[in-house]
Design a protein around this motif. Structure first.
Motif, PDB file in Angstrom:
ATOM      1  N   LYS A   1      16.292 -45.054  10.789  1.00  0.00           N
ATOM      2  CA  LYS A   1      15.186 -44.659  11.610  1.00  0.00           C
ATOM      3  C   LYS A   1      13.587 -46.042  11.805  1.00  0.00           C
ATOM      4  CE  LYS A   1      17.697 -40.881  12.205  1.00  0.00           C
ATOM      5  NZ  LYS A   1      18.358 -40.728  13.491  1.00  0.00           N
ATOM      6  N   ARG A   2      13.224 -45.794  12.863  1.00  0.00           N
ATOM      7  CA  ARG A   2      12.152 -46.727  13.091  1.00  0.00           C
ATOM      8  C   ARG A   2      12.122 -48.141  12.299  1.00  0.00           C
ATOM      9  NH1 ARG A   2       8.083 -42.068   9.777  1.00  0.00           N
ATOM     10  NH2 ARG A   2       9.805 -42.611   7.834  1.00  0.00           N
ATOM     11  N   THR A   3      13.204 -48.575  13.335  1.00  0.00           N
ATOM     12  CA  THR A   3      13.496 -50.161  12.819  1.00  0.00           C
ATOM     13  C   THR A   3      11.480 -50.687  12.954  1.00  0.00           C
ATOM     14  OG1 THR A   3      15.256 -49.738  13.424  1.00  0.00           O
ATOM     15  CG2 THR A   3      14.915 -52.316  13.189  1.00  0.00           C
ATOM     16  N   GLN A   4      11.791 -50.195  14.769  1.00  0.00           N
ATOM     17  CA  GLN A   4       9.346 -51.622  14.448  1.00  0.00           C
ATOM     18  C   GLN A   4       9.435 -51.339  13.261  1.00  0.00           C
ATOM     19  OE1 GLN A   4       7.559 -50.418  17.146  1.00  0.00           O
ATOM     20  NE2 GLN A   4       6.972 -52.432  18.299  1.00  0.00           N
ATOM     21  N   ALA A   5       9.029 -50.025  13.130  1.00  0.00           N
ATOM     22  CA  ALA A   5       7.894 -50.196  11.735  1.00  0.00           C
ATOM     23  C   ALA A   5       8.510 -50.853  10.388  1.00  0.00           C
ATOM     24  CB  ALA A   5       7.692 -47.977  11.602  1.00  0.00           C
ATOM     25  N   ALA A   6       9.905 -50.361  10.051  1.00  0.00           N
ATOM     26  CA  ALA A   6      10.163 -50.798   8.997  1.00  0.00           C
ATOM     27  C   ALA A   6      10.210 -52.380   8.794  1.00  0.00           C
ATOM     28  CB  ALA A   6      11.602 -50.615   8.457  1.00  0.00           C
ATOM     29  N   ALA A   7      10.307 -52.930  10.021  1.00  0.00           N
ATOM     30  CA  ALA A   7       9.924 -55.043   9.738  1.00  0.00           C
ATOM     31  C   ALA A   7       8.386 -54.433   9.879  1.00  0.00           C
ATOM     32  CB  ALA A   7      10.760 -55.172  11.011  1.00  0.00           C
ATOM     33  N   ALA A   8       7.491 -54.204  10.142  1.00  0.00           N
ATOM     34  CA  ALA A   8       6.054 -54.677  10.163  1.00  0.00           C
ATOM     35  C   ALA A   8       6.161 -54.065   7.806  1.00  0.00           C
ATOM     36  CB  ALA A   8       5.357 -53.499  10.497  1.00  0.00           C
ATOM     37  N   LYS A   9       6.343 -52.994   8.151  1.00  0.00           N
ATOM     38  CA  LYS A   9       6.438 -52.802   6.429  1.00  0.00           C
ATOM     39  C   LYS A   9       6.985 -53.891   5.614  1.00  0.00           C
ATOM     40  CE  LYS A   9       5.531 -49.803   3.265  1.00  0.00           C
ATOM     41  NZ  LYS A   9       4.373 -48.950   3.378  1.00  0.00           N
ATOM     42  N   ALA A  10       8.142 -54.210   5.880  1.00  0.00           N
ATOM     43  CA  ALA A  10       8.741 -55.268   5.215  1.00  0.00           C
ATOM     44  C   ALA A  10       7.639 -56.582   4.771  1.00  0.00           C
ATOM     45  CB  ALA A  10       9.644 -55.658   5.395  1.00  0.00           C
ATOM     46  N   ALA A  11       7.195 -57.331   6.683  1.00  0.00           N
ATOM     47  CA  ALA A  11       6.344 -58.387   6.823  1.00  0.00           C
ATOM     48  C   ALA A  11       4.576 -57.729   5.695  1.00  0.00           C
ATOM     49  CB  ALA A  11       5.951 -58.108   8.062  1.00  0.00           C
ATOM     50  N   LEU A  12       4.224 -56.846   5.530  1.00  0.00           N
ATOM     51  CA  LEU A  12       2.861 -56.514   4.770  1.00  0.00           C
ATOM     52  C   LEU A  12       3.331 -56.298   3.517  1.00  0.00           C
ATOM     53  CD1 LEU A  12       2.243 -53.356   7.263  1.00  0.00           C
ATOM     54  CD2 LEU A  12       0.817 -55.943   6.809  1.00  0.00           C
ATOM     55  N   THR A  13       4.479 -55.770   2.689  1.00  0.00           N
ATOM     56  CA  THR A  13       5.342 -56.012   1.269  1.00  0.00           C
ATOM     57  C   THR A  13       5.064 -57.712   1.107  1.00  0.00           C
ATOM     58  OG1 THR A  13       6.103 -54.286   1.971  1.00  0.00           O
ATOM     59  CG2 THR A  13       6.642 -55.306   0.276  1.00  0.00           C
ATOM     60  N   ALA A  14       5.299 -57.983   1.832  1.00  0.00           N
ATOM     61  CA  ALA A  14       5.750 -59.888   1.696  1.00  0.00           C
ATOM     62  C   ALA A  14       4.382 -60.190   1.152  1.00  0.00           C
ATOM     63  CB  ALA A  14       6.484 -61.000   3.229  1.00  0.00           C
ATOM     64  N   HIS A  15       3.113 -60.398   2.157  1.00  0.00           N
ATOM     65  CA  HIS A  15       1.767 -60.635   2.204  1.00  0.00           C
ATOM     66  C   HIS A  15       1.711 -60.201   0.830  1.00  0.00           C
ATOM     67  CE1 HIS A  15      -2.237 -62.630   2.826  1.00  0.00           C
ATOM     68  NE2 HIS A  15      -2.697 -61.507   1.990  1.00  0.00           N
ATOM     69  N   ARG A  16       1.365 -58.707   0.749  1.00  0.00           N
ATOM     70  CA  ARG A  16       0.639 -58.371  -0.111  1.00  0.00           C
ATOM     71  C   ARG A  16       1.953 -58.755  -1.792  1.00  0.00           C
ATOM     72  NH1 ARG A  16       1.371 -52.667   3.004  1.00  0.00           N
ATOM     73  NH2 ARG A  16      -0.879 -52.072   3.839  1.00  0.00           N
ATOM     74  N   TYR A  17       2.907 -58.413  -2.125  1.00  0.00           N
ATOM     75  CA  TYR A  17       3.391 -59.136  -3.038  1.00  0.00           C
ATOM     76  C   TYR A  17       3.023 -60.261  -3.207  1.00  0.00           C
ATOM     77  CZ  TYR A  17       6.853 -58.994  -6.996  1.00  0.00           C
ATOM     78  OH  TYR A  17       7.384 -59.273  -8.166  1.00  0.00           O
ATOM     79  N   VAL A  18       2.975 -61.319  -2.603  1.00  0.00           N
ATOM     80  CA  VAL A  18       3.527 -62.862  -3.330  1.00  0.00           C
ATOM     81  C   VAL A  18       1.521 -62.794  -3.678  1.00  0.00           C
ATOM     82  CG1 VAL A  18       3.497 -65.098  -2.130  1.00  0.00           C
ATOM     83  CG2 VAL A  18       5.242 -63.453  -2.160  1.00  0.00           C
TER      84      VAL A  18
END
Length: 489
Positions: free
Chosen positions: A387-404
């Protein structure tokens, strides 16, 4: 929001181009950053993980380790390098280490290698501990992904052998299985050699921040927690089962007395997947592989039986090459065009679907997630359990910034965008469809037909952290973040 690719020459393209020019970056600031950040955060806020009886559950295997982080160029002396950079599948000497490290360093490519020389490995660990900025933390795909799932609100079970010292790094609430009563555990150590973008190693300069990992593991290659995890799975009843850490088998000396222990262990992985009920989705997390025999095993013993695969841009090219040509690609473009990545995702989807049929699997591949420095791309089958593929892509993108950046906040003064104002959806010269990047709606999605199924593809831009604090483990966190919103109990 869904966006159908627009044909070049249409009136719509003119409007989008004018809009893009307005938002293009000048010498001081990229005016696209703020609207991109706000909409990514909006998608995250509007899509939350279930709680209470709706709380999803994930089980993850296999293995864990102690990660020792060290600045690569402080530990290694470029003056000791003799000859040109060259990659080795198995590192047995200091020169092989220097050549292999510099080979990947100059490409800015992530890599992981087994060091068969135990004495050399121990000596390098001792040298690293003398440096002022080294640090210990927990490592391994399963624990790092588990921590991300836990942070995001999932109930988590991990199969891994850990000492009490290593378990101290795991948050309360995560269940760990794998150690028999009174069993003494010696934790495997992974050396994480990190470097930043534009850092120099002799005459070589890295095009991006990344890391080179080496290990001399004893527990992880044997998937020593597999059986214990299997004992707990029926009662735990996970919604998602994550298979990871299999790269620890890469170039490990398994064959003894003519017996292929690795093939036997992978057969048990396959059986563990097959014993899960159909409503438990199975995800395989790719990694850096160079052992052709192991990769061939994966195409017959693991990939035909999973619902989802996650990988970075290097692993994407390697997996495609193995499936299509039976060949290993050691290094690939560290920042591939969106069109190139999407084409490889489509081909991998079709090739694994063929494996589903060839091996008469009860599961079919329905999801692929590729994470790159510049963007997240997720492909899912419409009307599947994802489900919610668009939101999942957004979540992954935000996590990339936050983690690094090692921060919960998205700091625009530490961000940049590499995604262009538009991108082609394919490299096919006969198809000139493009998607235009709209900063106020930055996660375009569209539908296609693949293998007689309608699929949705979403691409999210990454607000790249310009002051990298962490690199190792980024892929695990990003991949897990991409999964957390895609399952609804």
């Amino acid at each position: 929001m869904s966006a159908t690719p627009v044909k070049l020459g249409s009136l719509l393209s003119v409007c989008f181009v004018l809009y893009a020019i307005y938002y293009r970056k000048n010498d001081i600031e990229d005016l696209r950053l703020s609207p991109v950040k706000e909409h990514l955060l909006f998608l995250e806020r509007e899509n939350e993980v279930g709680t209470g009886i709706r709380q999803p559950k994930v089980a993850l295997g296999y293995g864990a380790c102690h990660d020792l982080f060290v600045n690569a160029t402080s530990l290694l002396n470029h003056r000791e390098l003799k000859g040109a950079p060259e990659h080795f599948n198995d590192i047995s000497s200091k020169q092989e280490l220097l050549k292999t490290f510099s080979y990947f360093f100059k490409h800015g490519a992530a890599a992981e290698r087994f060091m068969s020389n135990s004495e050399l490995f121990d000596n390098i660990v001792e040298e690293a501990l003398k440096l002022p900025d080294t640090r210990w933390t927990i490592g391994g795909n399963a624990p790092l992904m588990a921590k991300r799932f836990h942070i995001e609100g999932w109930k988590v079970l991990v199969g891994a052998k850990m000492s009490k010292n290593l378990k101290a790094y795991i948050p309360d609430g995560i269940d760990i299985v794998g150690v028999d009563k009174d069993e003494e555990i010696k934790d495997d150590i992974h050396m994480i050699l990190e470097y930043k973008a534009d850092e120099k190693f002799g005459i070589f300069k890295s095009p991006r921040a990344n890391r080179f990992i080496m290990h001399n593991d004893e527990n992880n290659p044997l998937l020593s927690s597999l059986e214990r995890l299997g004992e707990f799975l029926p009662k735990f009843k996970p919604n998602l089962f994550v298979i990871s850490g299999l790269q620890m088998m890469d170039n490990f000396p398994f064959k003894k007395g003519g017996k292929d222990l690795r093939a036997e262990r992978l057969d048990l992985v396959r059986e563990q997947i097959l014993t899960q009920p159909s409503n438990t989705l199975a995800h395989f997390e790719m990694a850096s592989y160079v052992d052709l025999e192991l990769l061939t095993h994966l195409t017959t013993k693991v990939l035909p039986y999973v619902d989802s695969v996650g990988m970075n841009e290097q692993e994407l090219s390697n997996l495609y090459s193995i499936l299509e040509y039976g060949e290993v690609i050691v290094v690939a473009d560290s920042n591939p065009r969106v069109a190139t990545a999407l084409d490889q995702m489509r081909k991998i989807f079709l090739l694994i679907r063929e494996k589903n049929k060839e091996f008469k699997s009860s599961r079919k591949l329905t999801r692929i997630h590729v994470h790159t420095l510049a963007y997240q791309a997720i492909l899912t089958v419409k009307n599947s359990d994802w489900k919610r593929t668009q939101a999942a892509a957004a979540k992954a993108a935000l996590t990339a910034h936050r983690y690094v950046c090692n921060s919960k906040n998205i700091a625009l003064d530490k961000s940049k965008l590499l995604l262009d104002d538009s991108f082609s959806t394919t490299t096919d010269n006969d198809n000139n469809s493009r998607v235009f990047f709209e900063p106020t709606k930055p996660v375009p999605c569209w539908d296609e037909i693949l293998d007689d199924d309608k699929v949705e593809i979403c691409v999210a831009p990454v607000l790249i952290c310009t002051e990298a604090q962490l690199t190792a483990g980024a892929g695990d966190n990003i991949s897990a973040a991409g999964l957390v919103l895609q399952i609804e109990k």
